[in-house]
Design a protein around this motif. Structure first.
Motif: not given
Ligand SMILES: Cc1cc2nc3c(=O)[nH]c(=O)nc-3n(C[C@H](O)[C@H](O)[C@H](O)COP(=O)(O)OP(=O)(O)OC[C@H]3O[C@@H](n4cnc5c(N)ncnc54)[C@H](O)[C@@H]3O)c2cc1C
Ligand code: FES
Length: 282
Positions: A58, A62-63, A79, A81, A83-85, A127, A244-245, A268
């Motif tokens: 997916t 990310i900032s 971080r 978190a 699948l992707l990260t 970050a 926001r998501q 943002p």
């Molecule tokens: C504008 C913006 C900037 C961001 N910058 C960073 C960054 O610099 N570094 C970083 O590590 N992450 C950042 N994030 C958050 C990152 O995009 C999400 O954690 C993302 O879902 C990770 O993808 P994944 O496929 O690894 O995890 P996913 O499989 O999508 O989900 C992981 C977990 O995080 C939750 N989640 C998903 N998106 C968000 C969100 N926006 N806020 C709170 N919880 C969420 C899900 O519900 C789930 O529990 C940012 C988000 C936004 C909107």
């Protein structure tokens, strides 16, 4: 950068980017240094984000954690978190990833020039704020003064530990950081307590001061209350980041709305007065 300034290609199609280096920041976060495949600059502004993708998986917003004044690369602090990260954390230098953007409204640099700046970060908020901090470091004469306050949960959650110490000893900044709690067996000997405790000692020119906040939603109300006590009650004196998501990142899918605002294109980064009256914004 307004969306109109991003060419159509980087708006909708990921640009191949090469991983130049990876550094572990904490057990959950790594810093990724990247370069666009054609060697060009990302041309972002502090506060903007990119949509990161790994082929077959997916995308996630990310900032950008580095300043555009640092040429030849850009950095992301990510971080682990989901699948992707998790997949990103397994990549090694030389790997290819996709990047769309940069997107979103950045920190309003023109409004910050000449001001006494108070930069406040909680947790991962350091970050995106690091991009602004590096920018301030590279344009230090443009600002009246720059104070950095940072709070993390525990010593092992502190991001950019070496840089925090360098900012503390630099002539450009005054910098303090704190952790909510430090385990008894930790060798951490710094400050403990919430970020709001550090704010008790802050002095700032109420007329020429401007605060920038990036952190978890729980941090905003108590910090804003204290900033108002410090006299930052005027228009354009408190700027903050709202996450926001997101899906598309370009104002098309509606996933990131706060009432009439689209977090991905109207934010943002917002001025407090633009969002404080909106339901669920803070
Ligand atoms: C504008 C913006 C900037 C961001 N910058 C960073 C960054 O610099 N570094 C970083 O590590 N992450 C950042 N994030 C958050 C990152 O995009 C999400 O954690 C993302 O879902 C990770 O993808 P994944 O496929 O690894 O995890 P996913 O499989 O999508 O989900 C992981 C977990 O995080 C939750 N989640 C998903 N998106 C968000 C969100 N926006 N806020 C709170 N919880 C969420 C899900 O519900 C789930 O529990 C940012 C988000 C936004 C909107
Ligand atoms: S993420 Fe699609 S409209 Fe904002």
């Amino acid at each position: 950068m307004p969306l109109s300034a991003v060419d159509n290609h980087s708006l909708y199609a990921p640009r191949p980017s090469r991983l130049l280096g990876v550094n572990e920041l904490t057990p959950q976060e790594k810093l990724f240094r990247l370069q666009l495949g054609d060697g060009s600059e990302l041309n972002h502004q502090p506060g903007q984000f990119i949509q990161l993708s790994i082929p077959g998986l997916t995308e996630a917003p990310i900032s950008v954690a580095s300043s555009p004044t640092r040429k030849g690369y850009f950095e992301l602090a990510v971080r682990k978190a989901g699948l992707l990260t998790t997949a990103l954390h397994q990549l090694l230098p030389g790997a290819q990833i996709g990047v769309r953007g940069p997107f979103g409204r950045p920190f309003q640099l023109d409004e910050l020039h000449g001001k006494e700046l108070l930069l406040l970060a909680g947790g991962c908020g350091l970050a995106p704020l690091r991009s602004l901090i590096q920018y301030c470091q590279d344009h230090s004469s443009t600002f009246q003064s720059i104070q950095i306050l940072y709070g993390a949960r525990s010593p092992q959650d502190l991001l950019f530990k070496e840089e925090l110490v360098n900012w503390q000893i630099s002539d450009t900044f005054s910098c303090r950081f704190t952790v909510d709690q430090s385990p008894a067996d930790s060798c951490y000997d710094g400050e403990t307590g919430l970020l709001t405790r550090l704010l008790n000692d802050v002095q700032i020119d109420a007329d020429n001061g401007c605060a920038v906040l990036v952190g978890p939603p729980s941090m905003y109300q108590p910090v804003i209350k204290q900033l108002r006590h410090l006299g930052l009650t005027g228009s354009k004196q408190i700027m903050l980041s709202l996450e926001r998501q997101m899906r598309c990142g370009v104002g098309k899918c509606g996933h990131c709305t706060i009432e009439h605002l689209y977090c991905c294109t109207d934010g943002p980064i917002f001025w407090l007065e633009e969002v404080e009256h909106l339901r669920g914004a803070l």
